[in-house]
Design a protein around this motif. Structure first.
Motif, PDB file in Angstrom:
ATOM      1  N   LYS A   1      -0.588  12.535   1.735  1.00 53.03           N
ATOM      2  CA  LYS A   1      -0.305  13.583   0.751  1.00 53.03           C
ATOM      3  C   LYS A   1      -1.115  14.835   1.045  1.00 53.03           C
ATOM      4  O   LYS A   1      -0.608  15.974   0.930  1.00 53.03           O
ATOM      5  N   TRP A   2      -2.372  14.658   1.439  1.00 58.98           N
ATOM      6  CA  TRP A   2      -3.235  15.798   1.756  1.00 58.98           C
ATOM      7  C   TRP A   2      -2.669  16.614   2.919  1.00 58.98           C
ATOM      8  O   TRP A   2      -2.706  17.854   2.897  1.00 58.98           O
ATOM      9  N   LEU A   3      -2.132  15.943   3.935  1.00 60.26           N
ATOM     10  CA  LEU A   3      -1.514  16.651   5.063  1.00 60.26           C
ATOM     11  C   LEU A   3      -0.322  17.484   4.593  1.00 60.26           C
ATOM     12  O   LEU A   3      -0.151  18.643   5.014  1.00 60.26           O
ATOM     13  N   GLN A   4       0.504  16.891   3.741  1.00 60.04           N
ATOM     14  CA  GLN A   4       1.663  17.625   3.222  1.00 60.04           C
ATOM     15  C   GLN A   4       1.223  18.870   2.456  1.00 60.04           C
ATOM     16  O   GLN A   4       1.799  19.952   2.618  1.00 60.04           O
ATOM     17  N   ASP A   5       0.210  18.717   1.619  1.00 62.16           N
ATOM     18  CA  ASP A   5      -0.234  19.830   0.778  1.00 62.16           C
ATOM     19  C   ASP A   5      -1.021  20.875   1.553  1.00 62.16           C
ATOM     20  O   ASP A   5      -0.865  22.086   1.328  1.00 62.16           O
TER      21      ASP A   5
ATOM     22  N   GLU B   1       5.537  -4.323   5.368  1.00 63.40           N
ATOM     23  CA  GLU B   1       6.646  -3.658   4.693  1.00 63.40           C
ATOM     24  C   GLU B   1       6.201  -2.851   3.475  1.00 63.40           C
ATOM     25  O   GLU B   1       6.797  -1.815   3.170  1.00 63.40           O
ATOM     26  N   PRO B   2       5.161  -3.291   2.737  1.00 61.27           N
ATOM     27  CA  PRO B   2       4.682  -2.422   1.652  1.00 61.27           C
ATOM     28  C   PRO B   2       4.268  -1.033   2.133  1.00 61.27           C
ATOM     29  O   PRO B   2       4.378  -0.062   1.377  1.00 61.27           O
ATOM     30  N   ALA B   3       3.800  -0.924   3.384  1.00 59.52           N
ATOM     31  CA  ALA B   3       3.454   0.391   3.926  1.00 59.52           C
ATOM     32  C   ALA B   3       4.708   1.256   4.037  1.00 59.52           C
ATOM     33  O   ALA B   3       4.671   2.465   3.772  1.00 59.52           O
ATOM     34  N   ARG B   4       5.826   0.644   4.431  1.00 59.48           N
ATOM     35  CA  ARG B   4       7.082   1.393   4.508  1.00 59.48           C
ATOM     36  C   ARG B   4       7.487   1.894   3.110  1.00 59.48           C
ATOM     37  O   ARG B   4       7.858   3.054   2.935  1.00 59.48           O
ATOM     38  N   ALA B   5       7.411   0.990   2.128  1.00 59.27           N
ATOM     39  CA  ALA B   5       7.807   1.353   0.769  1.00 59.27           C
ATOM     40  C   ALA B   5       6.952   2.490   0.227  1.00 59.27           C
ATOM     41  O   ALA B   5       7.454   3.418  -0.428  1.00 59.27           O
ATOM     42  N   LYS B   6       5.645   2.422   0.498  1.00 57.63           N
ATOM     43  CA  LYS B   6       4.755   3.470  -0.007  1.00 57.63           C
ATOM     44  C   LYS B   6       5.024   4.796   0.703  1.00 57.63           C
ATOM     45  O   LYS B   6       5.002   5.869   0.070  1.00 57.63           O
ATOM     46  N   ALA B   7       5.287   4.746   2.010  1.00 54.35           N
ATOM     47  CA  ALA B   7       5.604   5.976   2.740  1.00 54.35           C
ATOM     48  C   ALA B   7       6.895   6.595   2.218  1.00 54.35           C
ATOM     49  O   ALA B   7       6.994   7.824   2.053  1.00 54.35           O
ATOM     50  N   GLU B   8       7.893   5.761   1.947  1.00 49.24           N
ATOM     51  CA  GLU B   8       9.154   6.268   1.391  1.00 49.24           C
ATOM     52  C   GLU B   8       8.926   6.897   0.021  1.00 49.24           C
ATOM     53  O   GLU B   8       9.497   7.947  -0.298  1.00 49.24           O
ATOM     54  N   MET B   9       8.076   6.272  -0.789  1.00 46.87           N
ATOM     55  CA  MET B   9       7.771   6.795  -2.114  1.00 46.87           C
ATOM     56  C   MET B   9       7.126   8.174  -2.020  1.00 46.87           C
ATOM     57  O   MET B   9       7.334   9.035  -2.881  1.00 46.87           O
ATOM     58  N   LEU B  10       6.365   8.404  -0.938  1.00 46.59           N
ATOM     59  CA  LEU B  10       5.685   9.684  -0.749  1.00 46.59           C
ATOM     60  C   LEU B  10       6.550  10.692   0.009  1.00 46.59           C
ATOM     61  O   LEU B  10       6.063  11.736   0.437  1.00 46.59           O
ATOM     62  N   GLY B  11       7.822  10.350   0.206  1.00 48.51           N
ATOM     63  CA  GLY B  11       8.778  11.298   0.757  1.00 48.51           C
ATOM     64  C   GLY B  11       8.894  11.324   2.263  1.00 48.51           C
ATOM     65  O   GLY B  11       9.457  12.277   2.830  1.00 48.51           O
ATOM     66  N   ILE B  12       8.407  10.307   2.941  1.00 49.60           N
ATOM     67  CA  ILE B  12       8.447  10.285   4.401  1.00 49.60           C
ATOM     68  C   ILE B  12       9.825   9.842   4.886  1.00 49.60           C
ATOM     69  O   ILE B  12      10.365   8.821   4.438  1.00 49.60           O
ATOM     70  N   LYS B  13      10.371  10.590   5.841  1.00 49.16           N
ATOM     71  CA  LYS B  13      11.695  10.279   6.388  1.00 49.16           C
ATOM     72  C   LYS B  13      11.612   9.468   7.680  1.00 49.16           C
ATOM     73  O   LYS B  13      12.465   8.625   7.949  1.00 49.16           O
ATOM     74  N   GLU B  14      10.615   9.767   8.519  1.00 50.51           N
ATOM     75  CA  GLU B  14      10.453   9.058   9.795  1.00 50.51           C
ATOM     76  C   GLU B  14       9.287   8.082   9.674  1.00 50.51           C
ATOM     77  O   GLU B  14       8.123   8.499   9.587  1.00 50.51           O
ATOM     78  N   ILE B  15       9.614   6.794   9.668  1.00 47.99           N
ATOM     79  CA  ILE B  15       8.618   5.744   9.484  1.00 47.99           C
ATOM     80  C   ILE B  15       8.702   4.778  10.662  1.00 47.99           C
ATOM     81  O   ILE B  15       9.769   4.217  10.940  1.00 47.99           O
TER      82      ILE B  15
ATOM     83  N   MET C   1      -4.939   9.631  -8.333  1.00 51.64           N
ATOM     84  CA  MET C   1      -4.373   9.606  -9.678  1.00 51.64           C
ATOM     85  C   MET C   1      -3.617  10.906  -9.973  1.00 51.64           C
ATOM     86  O   MET C   1      -2.537  10.896 -10.571  1.00 51.64           O
ATOM     87  N   LYS C   2      -4.177  12.017  -9.546  1.00 50.12           N
ATOM     88  CA  LYS C   2      -3.548  13.318  -9.778  1.00 50.12           C
ATOM     89  C   LYS C   2      -2.185  13.397  -9.109  1.00 50.12           C
ATOM     90  O   LYS C   2      -1.239  13.995  -9.659  1.00 50.12           O
ATOM     91  N   HIS C   3      -2.069  12.775  -7.938  1.00 47.99           N
ATOM     92  CA  HIS C   3      -0.821  12.867  -7.173  1.00 47.99           C
ATOM     93  C   HIS C   3       0.032  11.609  -7.290  1.00 47.99           C
ATOM     94  O   HIS C   3       0.951  11.414  -6.489  1.00 47.99           O
ATOM     95  N   GLN C   4      -0.286  10.766  -8.259  1.00 47.42           N
ATOM     96  CA  GLN C   4       0.495   9.561  -8.553  1.00 47.42           C
ATOM     97  C   GLN C   4       0.608   8.632  -7.345  1.00 47.42           C
ATOM     98  O   GLN C   4       1.647   8.034  -7.079  1.00 47.42           O
ATOM     99  N   ILE C   5      -0.501   8.515  -6.619  1.00 56.32           N
ATOM    100  CA  ILE C   5      -0.592   7.563  -5.517  1.00 56.32           C
ATOM    101  C   ILE C   5      -1.149   6.264  -6.087  1.00 56.32           C
ATOM    102  O   ILE C   5      -2.229   6.264  -6.682  1.00 56.32           O
TER     103      ILE C   5
END
Length: 403
Positions: free
Chosen positions: A24-28, A48-62, A164-168
């Motif tokens: 998230k910090w890189l995106q911002d 696989e939870p890493a994939r789900a979390k990356a998708e939740m954070l808007g990542i397209k290439e995983i 918490m601020k960024h809903q991670i």
């Protein structure tokens, strides 16, 4: 570097709290696209939870890749051929994984057209050096973003607040300080920091995950046989196994008998000392067995030369120079010595120890007809007279000249 120069970055992503915050910090901070790369090198976690979390954070290439075979075949086994031990004891379990992860970061960056790579290593440790030396060796113009050297999130409280601020999502056990940090792969688990920072304090036995304590290990020893071909282990108890499967089997056997625990204060490359506790059950067995195999298949001077260069070789791996020309040169020398390191070693596993109890090879240099204490017809003991006198000549001349 100018933040506007970065359009796409490949992040070494575990799915844990720290790398999720980094994502998230890189995106911002850089307003860039982030590609995630998660490597399965045998850490024993569901990825696989890493994939789900990356998708939740808007990542397209995983990218999630199983690198266990490549890790053991192309990194662990070459290191084992060298009998590498950093500072005489450490089997380099964390160190040897970093060049593989770094290599894949660069390959994915090239494949996806990324400008930069990023990692979650702190500015105090060795891993930042290992990742970045690998990256620059393979792609000299790559840009590297190391958030721990840039951001002001310098405490666990600030990290939690940012998440918490960024809903991670924050795992419950992360709301307080963990008793130690842990790094795991197919070769080992390392534990350091927090409760382990005082080198006088014994670690709690319930910390260990791969091995039982020697006191709780079986009261009956277990005998195993490891077959080597050309310096690499290929079978356990007569069963041919792939490199990753073989190390997995030895981990289970060693762990059952409490083999492979190490409590070490080591010298980090960045200059400080650190206390680490390690579990390397399969690697410990493999190291002991390999040396035993070499003992009957290597020429004396060949073996001593190898032992002489080993500390430098181990230091290069520890410091992150896997792709440096000097490591490659030493590897060529080491591999040349391994052509006849072929045969079988038998070991006894018992109460934390892996003891060699037998070794045999079709190309053994050990000759019973020469070493026997019984009468023989191949060795003239009188020849030792001249041998000793010639070796003593410089000693005698030195004494005569200097008194």
């Amino acid at each position: 570097m100018s933040k506007g120069d970065i359009k796409k970055v490949v992040l070494a992503y575990s799915g844990g709290l720290d790398t999720s915050i980094i994502l998230k910090w890189l995106q911002d901070t850089y307003n860039c696209e982030v590609v995630t790369f998660t490597a399965d090198i045998g850490q024993g976690e569901e990825l696989e939870p890493a994939r789900a979390k990356a998708e939740m954070l808007g990542i397209k290439e995983i990218h999630i890749e199983d690198l266990r075979e490549e890790f053991v075949r192309d990194f662990v086994f070459p290191m084992m051929r060298a009998n590498a031990l950093y500072e005489g004891v450490y089997l380099l379990g964390t160190s040897i994984a970093r060049p593989l992860i770094g290599k894949r970061l660069i390959e994915i960056a090239q494949a996806t057209g990324a400008d930069a790579i990023s990692h979650g290593a702190t500015g105090k440790g060795n891993d930042q050096v290992r990742f970045e030396l690998t990256a620059y060796a393979l792609k000299p113009d790559i840009k590297v973003i190391a958030p721990w050297r840039e951001w002001d999130l310098n405490s666990r409280t600030k990290l939690i607040d940012y998440a918490m601020k960024h809903q991670i999502p924050v795992p419950k056990d992360k709301h307080g300080d963990a008793p130690y940090s842990m790094d795991a792969n197919l070769l080992h688990i390392s534990y350091e920091g927090k409760a382990l920072e005082d080198p006088w304090v014994q670690p709690d036995d319930d910390m260990f995950r791969l091995t039982v304590s020697p006191e709780k290990a079986p009261d009956t020893p277990e005998y195993i046989e490891i077959e080597f071909v050309g310096g690499d282990a290929v079978a356990v108890n007569g069963e041919k196994l792939s490199p990753a499967a073989l190390l997995t089997r030895l981990n289970a056997l060693g762990g059952k008998h409490g083999v492979g625990r190490l409590d070490l204060v080591e010298n980090r490359f960045v200059g400080m000392k650190s206390r680490g506790v390690y579990e390397t059950p399969g690697g410990t067995i493999l190291h002991i067995a390999h040396r035993a195999m070499e003992s009957i298949t290597l020429d004396r001077e060949e073996a001593h030369l190898k032992d002489g260069v080993m500390p430098k070789y181990a230091e290069l791996i520890y410091n992150g120079f896997w792709y440096a020309p000097e490591r490659l040169a030493l590897q060529a020398l080491i591999d040349q010595t391994q052509k006849n390191v072929t045969g079988v070693v038998r070991l006894k596993l018992y109460k934390g120890n892996a003891s060699v109890v037998g070794r045999k090879s079709p190309v053994s240099l050990y000759r019973m007809d020469y070493v026997t204490f019984e009468e023989d017809t191949v060795y003239d003991q009188y020849d030792a007279n001249g041998f000793i006198r010639l070796n003593a000549l410089r000693l005698r001349l030195g004494k005569l000249a200097r008194g």
